[in-house]
Design a protein around this motif. Structure first.
Motif: not given
Length: 212
Positions: A153-155, A157
């Motif tokens: 998810k972080k990647t 985003t």
């Protein structure tokens, strides 16, 4: 001597054939179950029964002489006690009265309750330990999966944010270029009519001069 003969041999001492048969069955069942579970059954003066693991090996077929692969297996093993060995070897004589001199077990050791409870406790403890290990493995797997999802998810985003910033920069650059180009076009447009008027005046002067 087979099992039936053994029952007949001890029937008089146990009060009947049925009682003797039940006793023999109970003893054999208890011994087999203990050995299968990996426990060592030891009878002082008689011998001991235990489970032995045999590793995988190669053997030869006695009929064909062909080399054969033998899988890993477990087999029961009986080891005679020293008193039993001495009687068979003849170094000791059998006692009169028909009873072999086997040491008697201490009081309370043949109640059966203690051994059964210990076995049950060991099995319960093993099951609990296995359940704890399984739960721990599941927890670790869940944490790892959650961590992977969070990282993904972080990647995603970060990539979307970077794309938005890049698009915004391109848009700003286009607007700046358009602003710079607009005044230049207007100036060029103003200069063009002036040049045309100047050219017309020069042409008119030349025409007038020729007429004169």
């Amino acid at each position: 001597m087979n099992k039936a003969q053994l029952v007949e041999a001890i029937a008089d001492k146990l009060g009947g054939r049925q009682q003797a048969a039940d006793a023999v069955d109970a003893v054999l069942d208890a011994m087999v179950r203990s050995v299968v579970a990996g426990e060592r059954v030891s009878v002082t003066g008689f011998g001991s029964f235990e489970k032995v693991d045999r590793p995988a090996r190669y053997a030869r077929n006695p009929q064909t002489g062909e080399r054969v692969r033998v899988k890993k297996t477990s087999v029961p093993r009986f080891r005679a006690g020293q008193g039993f060995k001495d009687l068979v070897a003849g170094t000791k004589k059998l006692p009169k009265g028909g009873e072999v001199s086997v040491k008697k077990a201490p009081k309370g050791s043949l109640s059966g309750g203690v051994t059964a409870k210990k076995a049950t406790t060991k099995k319960a403890a093993a099951k609990k330990a296995a359940a704890k290990r399984t739960a721990a493995k599941k927890t670790v797997a869940k944490k790892a999966t959650a961590a992977k999802k969070a990282a993904a998810k972080k990647t995603t985003t970060a990539k979307k944010t970077a794309a938005k910033k890049t698009a915004a920069k391109k848009t700003a650059a286009k607007k700046a270029t358009a602003k710079k180009t607009a005044p230049a076009k207007k100036a060029a447009a103003k200069k063009a009519p002036a040049r045309k008027a100047s050219a017309r005046k020069t042409t008119a002067k030349k025409t007038t001069a020729r007429k004169k």
